[in-house]
Design a protein around this motif. Structure first.
Motif, PDB file in Angstrom:
ATOM      1  N   VAL A  51     -10.981 -23.704 -22.889  1.00 15.06           N
ATOM      2  CA  VAL A  51     -10.982 -25.158 -23.051  1.00 15.06           C
ATOM      3  C   VAL A  51      -9.970 -25.772 -22.091  1.00 15.06           C
ATOM      4  O   VAL A  51      -8.782 -25.430 -22.133  1.00 15.06           O
ATOM      5  CB  VAL A  51     -10.635 -25.556 -24.499  1.00 15.06           C
ATOM      6  CG1 VAL A  51     -10.575 -27.078 -24.632  1.00 15.06           C
ATOM      7  CG2 VAL A  51     -11.648 -24.970 -25.476  1.00 15.06           C
ATOM      8  N   GLU A  52     -10.425 -26.660 -21.249  1.00 12.48           N
ATOM      9  CA  GLU A  52      -9.532 -27.341 -20.307  1.00 12.48           C
ATOM     10  C   GLU A  52      -8.974 -28.605 -20.965  1.00 12.48           C
ATOM     11  O   GLU A  52      -9.637 -29.648 -20.989  1.00 12.48           O
ATOM     12  CB  GLU A  52     -10.279 -27.689 -19.024  1.00 12.48           C
ATOM     13  CG  GLU A  52     -10.762 -26.466 -18.248  1.00 12.48           C
ATOM     14  CD  GLU A  52     -11.409 -26.844 -16.927  1.00 12.48           C
ATOM     15  OE1 GLU A  52     -11.279 -28.021 -16.527  1.00 12.48           O
ATOM     16  OE2 GLU A  52     -12.033 -25.966 -16.312  1.00 12.48           O
ATOM     17  N   ILE A  53      -7.774 -28.474 -21.511  1.00  6.46           N
ATOM     18  CA  ILE A  53      -7.145 -29.625 -22.158  1.00  6.46           C
ATOM     19  C   ILE A  53      -6.917 -30.723 -21.113  1.00  6.46           C
ATOM     20  O   ILE A  53      -6.406 -30.452 -20.028  1.00  6.46           O
ATOM     21  CB  ILE A  53      -5.807 -29.222 -22.807  1.00  6.46           C
ATOM     22  CG1 ILE A  53      -6.064 -28.171 -23.907  1.00  6.46           C
ATOM     23  CG2 ILE A  53      -5.101 -30.438 -23.403  1.00  6.46           C
ATOM     24  CD1 ILE A  53      -4.800 -27.655 -24.556  1.00  6.46           C
ATOM     25  N   LEU A  89     -16.218 -28.898 -26.765  1.00  2.42           N
ATOM     26  CA  LEU A  89     -17.658 -28.747 -26.948  1.00  2.42           C
ATOM     27  C   LEU A  89     -18.273 -27.923 -25.814  1.00  2.42           C
ATOM     28  O   LEU A  89     -19.140 -27.072 -26.047  1.00  2.42           O
ATOM     29  CB  LEU A  89     -18.316 -30.121 -27.032  1.00  2.42           C
ATOM     30  CG  LEU A  89     -19.819 -30.154 -27.321  1.00  2.42           C
ATOM     31  CD1 LEU A  89     -20.134 -29.507 -28.659  1.00  2.42           C
ATOM     32  CD2 LEU A  89     -20.333 -31.589 -27.293  1.00  2.42           C
ATOM     33  N   ASN A  90     -17.835 -28.157 -24.593  1.00  2.31           N
ATOM     34  CA  ASN A  90     -18.357 -27.389 -23.458  1.00  2.31           C
ATOM     35  C   ASN A  90     -18.049 -25.903 -23.612  1.00  2.31           C
ATOM     36  O   ASN A  90     -18.899 -25.051 -23.330  1.00  2.31           O
ATOM     37  CB  ASN A  90     -17.750 -27.916 -22.152  1.00  2.31           C
ATOM     38  CG  ASN A  90     -18.318 -29.261 -21.748  1.00  2.31           C
ATOM     39  OD1 ASN A  90     -19.422 -29.628 -22.158  1.00  2.31           O
ATOM     40  ND2 ASN A  90     -17.572 -30.002 -20.954  1.00  2.31           N
ATOM     41  N   ALA A  91     -16.839 -25.587 -24.052  1.00  7.11           N
ATOM     42  CA  ALA A  91     -16.466 -24.183 -24.234  1.00  7.11           C
ATOM     43  C   ALA A  91     -17.282 -23.539 -25.355  1.00  7.11           C
ATOM     44  O   ALA A  91     -17.739 -22.392 -25.229  1.00  7.11           O
ATOM     45  CB  ALA A  91     -14.976 -24.073 -24.536  1.00  7.11           C
ATOM     46  N   LEU A  92     -17.483 -24.262 -26.447  1.00  8.72           N
ATOM     47  CA  LEU A  92     -18.276 -23.736 -27.553  1.00  8.72           C
ATOM     48  C   LEU A  92     -19.722 -23.517 -27.125  1.00  8.72           C
ATOM     49  O   LEU A  92     -20.356 -22.525 -27.507  1.00  8.72           O
ATOM     50  CB  LEU A  92     -18.233 -24.694 -28.743  1.00  8.72           C
ATOM     51  CG  LEU A  92     -16.888 -24.871 -29.442  1.00  8.72           C
ATOM     52  CD1 LEU A  92     -16.980 -25.955 -30.509  1.00  8.72           C
ATOM     53  CD2 LEU A  92     -16.423 -23.555 -30.063  1.00  8.72           C
ATOM     54  N   ASN A  93     -20.255 -24.435 -26.336  1.00  7.97           N
ATOM     55  CA  ASN A  93     -21.644 -24.333 -25.910  1.00  7.97           C
ATOM     56  C   ASN A  93     -21.878 -23.124 -25.007  1.00  7.97           C
ATOM     57  O   ASN A  93     -22.980 -22.581 -24.974  1.00  7.97           O
ATOM     58  CB  ASN A  93     -22.069 -25.611 -25.193  1.00  7.97           C
ATOM     59  CG  ASN A  93     -23.558 -25.664 -24.932  1.00  7.97           C
ATOM     60  OD1 ASN A  93     -24.367 -25.575 -25.857  1.00  7.97           O
ATOM     61  ND2 ASN A  93     -23.941 -25.768 -23.677  1.00  7.97           N
ATOM     62  N   GLY A 146      -5.642 -22.582 -29.516  1.00  6.06           N
ATOM     63  CA  GLY A 146      -6.109 -23.492 -30.557  1.00  6.06           C
ATOM     64  C   GLY A 146      -5.030 -24.469 -30.988  1.00  6.06           C
ATOM     65  O   GLY A 146      -5.305 -25.668 -31.214  1.00  6.06           O
ATOM     66  N   LEU A 147      -3.794 -23.988 -31.105  1.00  4.27           N
ATOM     67  CA  LEU A 147      -2.693 -24.872 -31.477  1.00  4.27           C
ATOM     68  C   LEU A 147      -2.474 -25.964 -30.432  1.00  4.27           C
ATOM     69  O   LEU A 147      -2.216 -27.129 -30.769  1.00  4.27           O
ATOM     70  CB  LEU A 147      -1.415 -24.045 -31.650  1.00  4.27           C
ATOM     71  CG  LEU A 147      -1.384 -23.094 -32.855  1.00  4.27           C
ATOM     72  CD1 LEU A 147      -0.175 -22.175 -32.755  1.00  4.27           C
ATOM     73  CD2 LEU A 147      -1.359 -23.868 -34.165  1.00  4.27           C
ATOM     74  N   ASP A 148      -2.587 -25.596 -29.154  1.00  7.22           N
ATOM     75  CA  ASP A 148      -2.384 -26.585 -28.088  1.00  7.22           C
ATOM     76  C   ASP A 148      -3.468 -27.665 -28.116  1.00  7.22           C
ATOM     77  O   ASP A 148      -3.177 -28.855 -27.908  1.00  7.22           O
ATOM     78  CB  ASP A 148      -2.382 -25.893 -26.723  1.00  7.22           C
ATOM     79  CG  ASP A 148      -1.125 -25.073 -26.488  1.00  7.22           C
ATOM     80  OD1 ASP A 148      -0.127 -25.276 -27.227  1.00  7.22           O
ATOM     81  OD2 ASP A 148      -1.139 -24.214 -25.579  1.00  7.22           O
TER      82      ASP A 148
END
Length: 240
Positions: A73-75, A98-102, A121-123
Motif C-alpha cells: 500500500v502506497e500511503i 483498495l488497489n493493494a487488496l484488488n 497496517g499500523l501506519d
C-alpha cells in the motif's frame, strides 16, 4: 554431516521473505485453501521443518502474507505546504489500500482480521485516523469508521457482482450466470419491475471494474463527509 549442511543450505535459501512471497503467489494463483506448509515445502523441494524454522504454524505464515499485502500500500504523501483537505487524504489512502487488496483478492478477506498486526497496517491506520480526527471525529467514531471502512473495502474486491472463474471453467461460470438471469427476469413484473430491469447488471461482472470500485469508494467517502457535516452543524443548531 552432509545432511546437516543440506539442512542449513535450505534454511539460507528459504528466507522468510522467500517463503512469504511464495505463499502469496500460491494463494493468488490457486486460492487460500491451497496454501499449506506442506504444499510450500513440496514446491521448494524441502521438508516442512525447513519452513517451520521461520513460521511455527500456518497462522503465523498468514500474518506474514497479510503484512506483505499491506506493505504494497502506497500511503499518500504530498509536497510541503500543499496538503489537501482531510477527506481527500482519506480517499487517497483508501484508494491505495483498495488497489493493494484488488491485486490479491484471494487473501483480501484475511486482512481485516490481521490489519493491526503489522507495522504496515499500523501506519495506514494512523494516516486514516489523523485525517478523520481533522474531520472532527472523536476517538470512538474514528475507530468505528476505520473498522467499517476496511470491511467495505474488502467486500469491494471479494464480493463484486458476477461469477469468478478461478477454479471453474468459463463454460460453467457462463451457465450459472444464465441461470441467475433467467430466475430474476422471470419474476412478476408488476411486483419487481426494477429488479427485472437491473437483472443483467446484478448477475454479470462489472463491465468496468475500476469504475465499480470507484463508485464504492465515492459512496464510502461521501457518507463519512456527510456525517462530519451533520456533526459540525449540531452545535450551531443547539445554540440557536
Amino acid at each position: 554431516m552432509a545432511g546437516k549442511r543440506g539442512g542449513t543450505a535450505a534454511k539460507e535459501r528459504l528466507s522468510r521473505d522467500v517463503i512469504v512471497a511464495s505463499a502469496l503467489a500460491l494463494a493468488d494463483a490457486e486460492g487460500l485453501d491451497a496454501l499449506t506448509i506442506r504444499r510450500l515445502a513440496t514446491d521448494h523441494g524441502v521438508t516442512p521443518m525447513a519452513l517451520y524454522w521461520h513460521f511455527k504454524d500456518k497462522d503465523l505464515l498468514l500474518d506474514g502474507v497479510v503484512e506483505r499485502v499491506l506493505e504494497g500500500v502506497e500511503i499518500p504523501s504530498y509536497p510541503a505546504g500543499s496538503q489537501p483537505e482531510w477527506h481527500v487524504r482519506l480517499l487517497d489512502c483508501f484508494a491505495a489500500l483498495l488497489n493493494a487488496l484488488n491485486e490479491h483478492r484471494e487473501v483480501a478477506d484475511l486482512v481485516h482480521r490481521r490489519f493491526l498486526g503489522s507495522t504496515a497496517g499500523l501506519d495506514i491506520a494512523e494516516f486514516a485516523f489523523a485525517a478523520l480526527q481533522e474531520g472532527g471525529f472523536g476517538r470512538t467514531e474514528r475507530a468505528e469508521i476505520g473498522v467499517q471502512a476496511l470491511h467495505n473495502l474488502v467486500v469491494l474486491v471479494t464480493m463484486e457482482p458476477g461469477e469468478r472463474a478461478l477454479r471453474d471453467s468459463e463454460e460453467e461460470v457462463a451457465r450459472r450466470i444464465r441461470e441467475k438471469k433467467v430466475v430474476l427476469q422471470s419474476l412478476a413484473p408488476e411486483r419487481y419491475p426494477n429488479i427485472i430491469d437491473c437483472a443483467e447488471s446484478l448477475v454479470d461482472k462489472p463491465a468496468d471494474e475500476g469504475r465499480y470500485r470507484g463508485l464504492g469508494l465515492d459512496i464510502l467517502i461521501e457518507g463519512i463527509r456527510a456525517r462530519a457535516a451533520r456533526q459540525l452543524a449540531e452545535p450551531a443548531e443547539k445554540a440557536s
